[in-house]
Design a protein around this motif. Structure first.
Motif, PDB file in Angstrom:
ATOM      1  N   UNK A 220       0.929 -19.431  25.012  1.00 15.75           N
ATOM      2  CA  UNK A 220       1.344 -18.762  23.780  1.00 15.75           C
ATOM      3  C   UNK A 220       1.380 -19.756  22.620  1.00 15.75           C
ATOM      4  N   UNK A 221       1.877 -20.967  22.940  1.00 19.30           N
ATOM      5  CA  UNK A 221       1.992 -21.994  21.917  1.00 19.30           C
ATOM      6  C   UNK A 221       0.606 -22.367  21.383  1.00 19.30           C
ATOM      7  N   UNK A 222      -0.346 -22.501  22.322  1.00 19.97           N
ATOM      8  CA  UNK A 222      -1.709 -22.841  21.907  1.00 19.97           C
ATOM      9  C   UNK A 222      -2.296 -21.747  21.029  1.00 19.97           C
ATOM     10  N   UNK A 223      -1.988 -20.472  21.440  1.00 15.84           N
ATOM     11  CA  UNK A 223      -2.498 -19.351  20.639  1.00 15.84           C
ATOM     12  C   UNK A 223      -1.881 -19.383  19.246  1.00 15.84           C
ATOM     13  N   UNK A 225      -0.723 -21.955  17.678  1.00 17.10           N
ATOM     14  CA  UNK A 225      -1.313 -23.058  16.911  1.00 17.10           C
ATOM     15  C   UNK A 225      -2.638 -22.634  16.304  1.00 17.10           C
ATOM     16  N   UNK A 226      -3.411 -21.893  17.102  1.00 16.34           N
ATOM     17  CA  UNK A 226      -4.715 -21.423  16.650  1.00 16.34           C
ATOM     18  C   UNK A 226      -4.532 -20.456  15.478  1.00 16.34           C
ATOM     19  N   UNK A 227      -3.565 -19.517  15.646  1.00 18.62           N
ATOM     20  CA  UNK A 227      -3.297 -18.542  14.582  1.00 18.62           C
ATOM     21  C   UNK A 227      -2.851 -19.277  13.315  1.00 18.62           C
ATOM     22  N   UNK A 228      -2.000 -20.310  13.523  1.00 18.92           N
ATOM     23  CA  UNK A 228      -1.493 -21.076  12.394  1.00 18.92           C
ATOM     24  C   UNK A 228      -2.641 -21.780  11.665  1.00 18.92           C
ATOM     25  N   UNK A 229      -3.571 -22.312  12.479  1.00 14.62           N
ATOM     26  CA  UNK A 229      -4.722 -23.011  11.887  1.00 14.62           C
ATOM     27  C   UNK A 229      -5.569 -22.032  11.064  1.00 14.62           C
TER      28      UNK A 229
END
Ligand code: ADP
Length: 456
Positions: A220-223, A225-229
């Motif tokens: 979830x955290x990786x997702x 981070x991706x959304x944040x990027x």
């Protein structure tokens, strides 16, 4: 066929999941390996314990028989006379399950003492071992031992030739040491150990479940981070795209203001003024958003130099003096008696000072703004103090958050983005510095920035 199909469907789905999240394999391997290791460990420990105990007991049995041999040699003329003593001995030692004495008579043996009377009975298999042991012991004139299992109770059977006073072989002593007490103890130990194994397995399962949850969080955290990027990219792109039209609106409206200054009615002047100030605000917001995105993505380069901050402070004050004068505020600078030396990027330091001094001017309606530079131990300290509206202790806590603006009667007509202090703090930290605020509502505020001081 139907259940088989659904089974394959589940297996396929499971394999698909593992392929998508290979980290889960780690949990699966643990689920299988940990209980296995615990189980084998208990088994190995119990088996070695049992083996060692058996060997120790066998040695004990040999020694006891040796003692019997020498004790009975005194009775070699009349072995039956030792019967009462033997009975007493067996009764007092529950470990001693059976004791038998046979004397050689012709080709065979005749039983002289057997206590308890029925204790010598053994299984078919035990009987065979017994006969072999009797033969070996008599022929080789040595002690022979074998293990037998009688009605769930194991026994160490030991046979040894009996000697007369002058050392002649006269018969056989057979003794059985019961392993019942040891086996009961072992059984209890095994049961307790298995309870611990089960407990251990539960603990490991709990850990694995927790790990799996953490694993889900990390996915979830990786997702996120991706959304944040993606969000950062989107914001930065939008801000870039807005910059040009806003600059055009700003430029043309200022041109209009200049060209039509004499021809406009007061209402038209007011409307054009609103267009100009709104485009200024929008431009400020775009600039701040782009700056935030540059800082967050680490796209800001710092040209670090050894500088004396006084020069940058003076230049910044000069550039903001007209604004202060416009509001009738005095803006002064008190420098340190000796020059200070720090490592910083002069442009970024100017940006920090501009934000803080411009804020002091913006949020002060009368009085003065004083900038001072000094040295505290190994720190260079620059303070911007105003006699403005100040702020409550509660609001000070959130002051450096992104988009945070204090909303009250005094600030409602002051435009801003709420990003200035966030940017200022981030830049300070990138320069190895710190920022702090002291403020009293209605009295004024003092922002202090500190940087490591270099030795001149
Ligand atoms: P803004 O663009 O709103 O000024 P900042 O991040 O620079 O954004 O400041 C956040 C808020 O902190 C401001 O909205 C204001 O309420 C408060 N603030 C900042 N500096 C001062 C000051 N010198 N005196 C009083 N309030 C201040």
């Amino acid at each position: 066929m139907q259940p088989l199909n659904s089974f394959f469907k589940y297996v396929k789905a499971g394999l698909g999941f593992i392929k998508k999240h290979p980290d889960i394999l780690y949990s699966l391997v643990l689920i299988i390996l940990v209980p296995l290791v615990l189980y084998f460990n208990v088994n190995f420990a119990v088996n070695s314990f049992q083996k060692n105990f058996d060997t120790a007991l066998k040695q004990k049995a040999f020694i006891v028989e040796e003692i019997f041999d020498s004790f009975l040699s005194d009775y070699s003329d009349n072995i039956a006379a030792a019967g009462a003593k033997i009975e007493k001995l067996v009764k007092e030692n529950p470990e001693l399950a059976y004791l038998e004495i046979k004397l050689k008579q012709g080709d065979g043996f005749s039983r002289v003492i057997a206590y308890p009377a029925e204790g010598g009975k053994t299984s078919e298999e035990g009987q065979k071992s017994l006969e072999t042991a009797e033969l070996l012991s008599w022929q080789n004139n040595e002690a022979v031992g074998f293990l037998s299992a009688e009605k769930n109770a194991r026994r160490w059977n030991v046979l040894k030739p009996l000697h007369s006073k002058n050392g002649d072989k006269i018969g056989l002593i057979r003794m059985a040491l019961s392993l019942e007490a040891v086996d009961a103890l072992l059984d209890r130990t095994i049961k307790i150990s298995y309870v611990f194994v089960v407990l251990g397995v539960f603990l490991v399962l709990a850990l694995i479940i927790n790990h799996t949850r953490l694993f889900e969080y990390s996915v979830l955290f990786r997702k996120l981070q991706e959304v944040d990027r993606i969000k950062d990219e989107f914001v930065s792109m939008t801000a870039h795209e807005l910059r040009t039209p806003v600059s055009i609106i700003k430029g043309y409206s200022r041109q209009l203001e200049e060209k039509l200054a004499d021809k406009m009615t007061p209402d038209q002047k007011k409307d054009l003024g609103i267009i100009i100030s709104s485009s200024d605000n929008l431009n400020e917001l775009i600039t701040d958003i782009l700056e935030v995105s540059r800082i967050e993505q680490g796209r800001i380069a710092f040209d670090l130099q050894k500088i004396s901050p006084e020069k940058t402070i003076e230049e910044t004050i000069d550039s903001l003096k007209p604004k202060a004068d416009e509001k009738g505020l005095s803006l002064s600078f008190a420098s340190h008696p000796s020059p200070l030396l720090i490592t910083a990027d002069p442009d970024r330091l100017r940006q920090i000072l501009t934000n803080l001094i411009a804020n002091a001017i913006k949020y002060t309606f009368k009085g003065k703004i004083g900038v001072s530079a000094g040295a505290d131990k190994n720190k260079c300290r620059i303070s911007i103090q105003d006699t403005g509206i100040g702020m409550s202790a509660e609001t000070q806590k959130r002051l450096f958050e992104k988009f945070y603006r204090i909303k009250n009667k005094e600030t409602e007509n002051i435009s801003g983005t709420g990003l200035g202090l966030w940017i200022t703090k981030a830049l300070c930290e990138k320069l190895d510095g710190q920022i702090s605020v002291e403020s009293i509502e209605g009295v004024g505020s003092k922002f202090t920035i500190t940087f490591p001081l270099l030795k001149p």
